[in-house]
Design a protein around this motif. Structure first.
Motif, mmCIF file in Angstrom:
data_model
loop_
_atom_site.group_PDB
_atom_site.id
_atom_site.type_symbol
_atom_site.label_atom_id
_atom_site.label_comp_id
_atom_site.label_asym_id
_atom_site.label_seq_id
_atom_site.Cartn_x
_atom_site.Cartn_y
_atom_site.Cartn_z
ATOM 1 N N MET A 97 43.422 45.288 45.419
ATOM 2 C CA MET A 97 44.746 44.740 45.738
ATOM 3 C C MET A 97 44.632 43.575 46.710
ATOM 4 O O MET A 97 45.124 42.476 46.456
ATOM 5 N N GLN A 98 43.893 43.840 47.778
ATOM 6 C CA GLN A 98 43.712 42.791 48.772
ATOM 7 C C GLN A 98 43.016 41.589 48.136
ATOM 8 O O GLN A 98 43.410 40.442 48.331
ATOM 9 N N GLU A 99 42.007 41.919 47.338
ATOM 10 C CA GLU A 99 41.261 40.851 46.675
ATOM 11 C C GLU A 99 42.184 40.053 45.764
ATOM 12 O O GLU A 99 42.114 38.835 45.690
ATOM 13 N N LEU A 100 43.076 40.786 45.106
ATOM 14 C CA LEU A 100 44.006 40.129 44.183
ATOM 15 C C LEU A 100 44.877 39.120 44.919
ATOM 16 O O LEU A 100 45.074 37.988 44.463
ATOM 17 N N ILE A 101 45.372 39.539 46.074
ATOM 18 C CA ILE A 101 46.230 38.632 46.840
ATOM 19 C C ILE A 101 45.442 37.411 47.298
ATOM 20 O O ILE A 101 45.916 36.269 47.207
ATOM 21 N N VAL A 102 44.223 37.670 47.737
ATOM 22 C CA VAL A 102 43.389 36.552 48.177
ATOM 23 C C VAL A 102 43.160 35.575 47.030
ATOM 24 O O VAL A 102 43.293 34.360 47.181
ATOM 25 N N ILE A 103 42.850 36.143 45.864
ATOM 26 C CA ILE A 103 42.633 35.279 44.701
ATOM 27 C C ILE A 103 43.887 34.477 44.401
ATOM 28 O O ILE A 103 43.836 33.286 44.127
ATOM 29 N N LEU A 104 45.045 35.175 44.501
ATOM 30 C CA LEU A 104 46.305 34.497 44.198
ATOM 31 C C LEU A 104 46.579 33.350 45.164
ATOM 32 O O LEU A 104 46.916 32.242 44.750
ATOM 33 N N VAL A 105 46.425 33.627 46.456
ATOM 34 C CA VAL A 105 46.709 32.586 47.443
ATOM 35 C C VAL A 105 45.710 31.437 47.290
ATOM 36 O O VAL A 105 46.093 30.263 47.206
ATOM 37 N N ASP A 106 44.444 31.796 47.224
ATOM 38 C CA ASP A 106 43.421 30.773 47.004
ATOM 39 C C ASP A 106 43.721 29.964 45.755
ATOM 40 O O ASP A 106 43.639 28.744 45.735
ATOM 41 N N GLY A 107 44.067 30.711 44.706
ATOM 42 C CA GLY A 107 44.345 30.078 43.424
ATOM 43 C C GLY A 107 45.527 29.137 43.519
ATOM 44 O O GLY A 107 45.498 28.034 42.975
ATOM 45 N N LEU A 108 46.557 29.570 44.226
ATOM 46 C CA LEU A 108 47.747 28.724 44.357
ATOM 47 C C LEU A 108 47.425 27.439 45.118
ATOM 48 O O LEU A 108 47.863 26.345 44.733
ATOM 49 N N VAL A 109 46.641 27.581 46.184
ATOM 50 C CA VAL A 109 46.264 26.402 46.948
ATOM 51 C C VAL A 109 45.470 25.446 46.058
ATOM 52 O O VAL A 109 45.745 24.244 45.990
ATOM 53 N N PHE A 110 44.509 26.009 45.349
ATOM 54 C CA PHE A 110 43.691 25.159 44.501
ATOM 55 C C PHE A 110 44.521 24.552 43.363
ATOM 56 O O PHE A 110 44.363 23.384 43.009
ATOM 57 N N SER A 111 45.447 25.353 42.824
ATOM 58 C CA SER A 111 46.315 24.829 41.765
ATOM 59 C C SER A 111 47.146 23.661 42.262
ATOM 60 O O SER A 111 47.345 22.676 41.555
ATOM 61 N N SER A 112 47.653 23.799 43.499
ATOM 62 C CA SER A 112 48.480 22.726 44.052
ATOM 63 C C SER A 112 47.657 21.457 44.184
ATOM 64 O O SER A 112 48.119 20.359 43.873
ATOM 65 N N TYR A 113 46.424 21.661 44.634
ATOM 66 C CA TYR A 113 45.523 20.530 44.753
ATOM 67 C C TYR A 113 45.324 19.878 43.379
ATOM 68 O O TYR A 113 45.446 18.664 43.210
ATOM 69 N N SER A 122 42.255 30.773 37.631
ATOM 70 C CA SER A 122 41.013 31.254 37.005
ATOM 71 C C SER A 122 39.810 30.892 37.859
ATOM 72 O O SER A 122 38.871 31.663 37.982
ATOM 73 N N ARG A 123 39.854 29.688 38.434
ATOM 74 C CA ARG A 123 38.691 29.316 39.221
ATOM 75 C C ARG A 123 38.597 30.166 40.477
ATOM 76 O O ARG A 123 37.520 30.611 40.854
ATOM 77 N N ALA A 124 39.755 30.425 41.094
ATOM 78 C CA ALA A 124 39.724 31.273 42.280
ATOM 79 C C ALA A 124 39.174 32.651 41.913
ATOM 80 O O ALA A 124 38.359 33.228 42.640
ATOM 81 N N ALA A 125 39.598 33.165 40.753
ATOM 82 C CA ALA A 125 39.090 34.461 40.314
ATOM 83 C C ALA A 125 37.588 34.401 40.101
ATOM 84 O O ALA A 125 36.847 35.295 40.506
ATOM 85 N N ALA A 126 37.135 33.300 39.473
ATOM 86 C CA ALA A 126 35.706 33.154 39.216
ATOM 87 C C ALA A 126 34.934 33.097 40.529
ATOM 88 O O ALA A 126 33.893 33.741 40.676
ATOM 89 N N VAL A 127 35.473 32.349 41.488
ATOM 90 C CA VAL A 127 34.768 32.204 42.763
ATOM 91 C C VAL A 127 34.573 33.570 43.420
ATOM 92 O O VAL A 127 33.523 33.882 43.948
ATOM 93 N N HIS A 128 35.619 34.418 43.341
ATOM 94 C CA HIS A 128 35.521 35.713 44.010
ATOM 95 C C HIS A 128 34.775 36.744 43.177
ATOM 96 O O HIS A 128 34.133 37.637 43.718
ATOM 97 N N LYS A 129 34.885 36.641 41.866
ATOM 98 C CA LYS A 129 34.339 37.705 41.011
ATOM 99 C C LYS A 129 33.004 37.339 40.366
ATOM 100 O O LYS A 129 32.064 38.127 40.344
ATOM 101 N N PHE A 130 32.948 36.155 39.782
ATOM 102 C CA PHE A 130 31.716 35.754 39.085
ATOM 103 C C PHE A 130 31.321 34.342 39.498
ATOM 104 O O PHE A 130 31.487 33.402 38.728
ATOM 105 N N PRO A 131 30.801 34.218 40.728
ATOM 106 C CA PRO A 131 30.544 32.867 41.246
ATOM 107 C C PRO A 131 29.637 32.030 40.341
ATOM 108 O O PRO A 131 29.736 30.809 40.357
ATOM 109 N N GLU A 132 28.820 32.697 39.540
ATOM 110 C CA GLU A 132 27.877 31.875 38.754
ATOM 111 C C GLU A 132 28.567 31.074 37.646
ATOM 112 O O GLU A 132 28.035 30.077 37.171
#
Ligand SMILES: Nc1ncnc2c1ncn2[C@@H]1O[C@H](COP(=O)(O)OP(=O)(O)O)[C@@H](O)[C@H]1O
Ligand SMILES: [Mg+2]
Lengths: 314, 270, 298
Positions: C1-17, C258-268
């Motif tokens: 859950m916590q990871e999900l929120i982090v991915i979401l926030v990270d993802g949103l920031v990156f998406s905005s960028y 997706s990239r935020a998810a990849a960074v946290h889950k499958f960095p490779e």
């Protein structure tokens, strides 16, 4: 038949001259020559696509696959140039065949960019693969030629000879192919696909064939490049600017004649080498500037100069 | 009479637009059929569906007893239905000769034949005789984009006829052509097609042309065929007069033409 | 859950960028049908200019929050200057040429500008952290995010809304839509397409420069950022459908999260997840998710 094909004659003369020149050329000339032939081959593939109205911004994909396939085979103990180049060529051709099923549905800028996307996936994979040296790449051992293992300068002389023979065969082959019905259908697909379909043939099939073909020659060029510089790395083999350089060469050469691609590649190689050597701070500036100048002032490439000369002679 | 084309219950919608509704047509061999209807009535859509360019929403299309629904244009062309276009579809930056040469090459070559040279003397001779037949030989070396409209239309039709189709569908062969030239153009086309005994369906807005060349008329209105009858009958049909022709068309001409267009009767699917 | 929120926030920031860097590209493509590679240069020049101006601002003792003005000033200066120079000085001579040639001309210009950048600012990285430190950080579910990055989300929303309202509600926007819909007809109707093109290009350039200028405080501004961004922006625009602003938004969200998810889950797979998405989307919807309708052919 009394009809002689001037292009075949011209290519044959160039072939024979270079064959002899091989034994007298300075090493740096041969090095530039090899790279020009390798890049020229890729540009030849792009020429075939361009005549069909398609431009790929991602042919570093096939160049890279050709180079890495050949180079990786040397890691597992294969050293014969014939085998390495054949393998590099076929590996690229196979990939082009597979991706072709998807890419043949796209046109214009979508085709160009989707190619770029695929080439960037390859780039990403290479960069992330430690076994292949990531961003540093790895060196390629000296090849043998059907059991003959040249030493010293003979390595390069032989490789040049080898490259020359195959480039000659490929180029004449392409030229003849472009005169066949299938080859000539480039024009039809570029000009009006609807008409092609209503004449009873699949435009996508035409494009697919040409795409596989361009993949094969780009792979060939890549394999040659790997052997010529004895090294593969993602930034000079698979990155997007490499694809851009191939398109640059194609523009520079124009799509009027198959032989022009090698002249274009040579000019490119010279600009690059000298810009890099004498003005390393601004070599991209020079490269970009020349590209702009060609686009603005020589829209049909170098070949149009030659055409113009011929016409003014009568 | 042999039925070559049978269309049953064809429907086509584009979102809210109904471009074809309950289309039923039977075409016999060697018929010359005129398709009339105001702009947007669904005439081109009909041609597009029969030739496979558009997929009907529902319905059946049979050509020579074979279901051709869902086949792409290239397969339908190879089976024997060709078409020309309202806006000519030619290889614009090539010469007239090269256009037709390519048409012949694509039509004739298959398999390994695709790897034989594009140019050969026999093919060139065929191209030249085709050019003569469509009376555009004087434009042989002109670039297609520079052609006068009438010549470009002829080239478009000539290219469609290269495969010697069983059925040829012409989409507005005379649109964009001046009144004086129209009949000359149609004479050339119809004479060439008569020699090949081609079945022809053509879309036309000029009722004088319709009267002169066709034996049967399909009148389209808002995606439906509101009249399918011999020419003379169709042109006096009240629905046709109201929705297709408009009031400016004079009855006298129709009567004058009656005598010559009674020869054949189309199957009725009213 | 916590990871999900982090991915979401990270993802949103990156998406905005991503949206910020892609929107200018898509606006220019939508109106002018030009895929503008120099967009990467606008971004890079925006970032350098912003870092320079921020540096200059904080060497004075003016009020701290004024530093934000430096960011917008940088974007305006860069966008207006390069927009006008490039469109009037180069592109307008190429409008009649093949679309690939125009892309290549912008690619050539991009190469040229890369070296110009090096000549002006050299190879050493620039840092301008002041605006970021100023805003401090917040904790979201025990993870620390810097506030400045979160403001990027607001900026993206404001820019997105602004463009959308500007296009649909103003007279200028309607002119623009007319040109997008049919260039010839709008010309015949007396719309000055030349001016529309110049203005569009300048707006697109300002957007690109603003992306770079706003991101500058959060990164080390170094040579090569232009290349990175152009490839990313291409992917976003192609996924969303070239020329579509909502498309750019959806494309940015898709890629960003997706990239935020990849960074946290499958960095490779982080590096090519973007291209993989692009390849998948295009194979399902060849024109991208929101491609503007195409005219019928026959
Ligand atoms: N590809 C298409 N997409 C959307 N609407 C279409 C398409 N083709 C035709 N239509 C619509 O279908 C109707 C019939 O068009 P069409 O067959 O071209 O008419 P006609 O040839 O009789 O003038 C029109 O309302 C037209 O706008
Ligand atoms: Mg029509």
């Amino acid at each position: 038949m009394r009809y002689v094909d001037k292009t075949v004659v011209g290519l044959s003369i160039a072939f024979v001259v270079l064959l002899f020149a091989d034994f007298f050329m300075a090493e740096w000339m041969r090095f530039i020559g090899l790279q020009s032939l390798a890049r020229g081959a890729v540009a030849l593939g792009l020429l075939v696509l361009w005549r069909t109205g398609l431009v790929s911004f991602g042919h570093a994909l096939y160049f890279g696959i050709g180079a890495y396939a050949a180079a990786m085979l040397t890691l597992v103990g294969y050293h014969d140039a014939f085998f390495l180049v054949l393998a590099g060529t076929l590996a690229s051709g196979l990939l082009a065949f597979l991706l072709g099923f998807l890419l043949r549905r796209y046109r214009a800028i979508f085709f160009a960019l989707l190619n770029m996307a695929f080439s960037m996936i390859l780039y990403g994979v290479i960069v992330k693969t430690e076994e292949l040296g990531s961003t540093d790449g790895f060196s390629v051992l000296t090849p043998t030629f059907l059991g003959y293992a040249p030493q010293g300068e003979a390595v390069q002389t032989t490789l040049f000879l080898f490259t020359l023979v195959f480039t000659y065969i490929v180029t004449v082959g392409v030229h003849l192919y472009l005169k066949t019905t299938l080859g000539g259908m480039s024009m039809a697909v570029r000009e009006n696909e609807i008409r092609v379909e209503y004449l009873g043939y699949s435009a996508e099939k035409v494009i697919h064939v040409k795409y596989v073909f361009s993949g094969l020659v780009a792979g060939f060029g890549g394999a040659i490049m790997a052997l010529a510089i004895g090294q593969v790395d993602p930034d000079s083999m698979a990155n997007w600017n490499v694809s851009g350089e191939f398109v640059f060469i194609t523009i520079l050469s124009g799509i009027g004649n198959v032989g022009a691609t090698y002249i274009g590649a040579l000019v490119f190689e010279l600009i690059r080498t000298y810009a890099f050597e004498y003005a390393p701070q601004v070599w991209q500036f020079i490269l970009g500037g020349s590209l702009l100048a060609i686009i603005m002032f020589l829209p049909d490439g170098i070949w149009s100069l030659i055409d113009r000369l011929r016409k003014s002679e009568g | 009479m042999t039925v070559v084309l049978e269309v049953r219950d064809l429907q086509k919608t584009f979102g809210a637009v109904v471009a074809a509704k309950d289309i039923n047509v039977t075409v016999n061999e060697h018929e010359i059929i005129g398709i009339i209807g105001a702009n947007g009535a669904g005439k081109t859509t009909f041609v597009n569906m029969v030739t496979g360019y558009l997929k009907p929403t529902s319905g059946h299309i049979e050509f020579a007893g074979r279901n051709i629904m869902g086949l792409p244009p290239r397969d339908i062309t190879n089976l024997g239905i060709s078409r020309s276009f309202q806006v000519p579809q030619v290889f614009t930056s090539e010469s007239v000769f090269d256009n037709l040469q390519m048409a012949y090459a694509i039509t004739e070559a298959s398999g390994m034949g695709l790897l034989s040279p594009l140019y050969n003397d026999e093919r060139a001779a065929r191209v030249d005789s085709h050019l003569k037949r469509y009376q555009i030989a004087e434009y042989r070396n002109a670039t297609a984009s520079t052609l006068p409209q009438g010549v470009r239309k002829l080239l478009d039709i000539a290219m469609a006829a290269v495969s010697n189709p069983t059925i040829l569908m012409l989409d507005e062969p005379t649109s964009g052509i001046s009144v004086e030239e129209k009949f000359g153009l149609m004479d050339i086309i119809m004479e060439a097609l008569r020699q090949d005994e081609t079945t022809v369906l053509f879309i036309e807005h000029d009722m004088e042309i319709v009267e002169r060349y066709v034996s049967r008329v399909l009148a389209f209105y808002q995606g439906e065929i509101i009249c399918d009858a011999p020419t003379a009958e169709a042109l006096v049909d009240s629905g046709v007069r109201e929705f297709v022709i408009g009031e400016e068309y004079h009855r006298t001409r129709t009567e004058a033409a009656n005598g010559q267009s009674n020869g054949q009767e189309g199957d009725d699917n009213a | 859950m916590q990871e999900l929120i982090v991915i979401l926030v990270d993802g949103l920031v990156f998406s905005s960028y991503l949206f910020m860097v892609a929107v200018g590209l898509t606006v220019i493509f939508g109106v002018m049908k030009i895929l503008n590679v120099t967009h990467g240069s606008f971004y890079a020049f925006g970032a350098y200019m912003s870092a320079t101006l921020i540096g200059a601002y904080y060497s004075t003792d003016w009020p701290e929050f004024g530093g934000f003005l430096a960011i917008f000033a940088a974007a305006l200066v860069v966008g207006v200057f390069f927009g006008i120079v490039l469109e009037r000085g180069l592109l307008r001579f190429l409008y009649h040429r093949d679309e690939h040639i125009i892309v290549l001309a912008t690619f050539a210009m991009f190469l040229v500008l890369e070296d110009v950048l090096l000549i002006i600012w050299g190879t050493d990285p620039y840092f301008a952290f002041e605006p970021m430190t100023l805003l401090g950080s917040v904790d979201i579910v025990e993870m620390t995010f810097d506030v400045y990055s979160l403001t990027l989300i607001c900026l993206a929303v404001v820019v997105g809304l602004g463009l959308w309202l500007g296009l649909t509600k103003t007279k200028w926007g309607k002119l623009l839509l007319a040109v997008i819909f049919d260039r010839e007809v709008s010309q015949a109707m007396g719309i000055n397409v030349t001016v529309v093109f110049t203005v569009t290009f300048v707006i697109g350039a300002i957007m690109g420069a603003l992306g770079g200028a706003y991101i500058a405080p959060t990164i080390s501004v170094n040579p090569g950022i232009g290349v990175e961004v152009i490839v990313l922006a291409f992917a976003v625009v192609v996924i969303g459908g070239m020329g579509s602003i909502p498309g750019a938004m959806i494309g940015a969200l898709l890629v960003g999260i997706s990239r935020a998810a990849a960074v946290h889950k499958f960095p490779e797979i982080e590096l090519f997840v973007i291209y993989a998405i692009m390849a998948v989307v295009l194979s399902i919807r060849p024109e991208g998710l929101f491609a503007p309708a195409q005219a019928r052919k026959i």
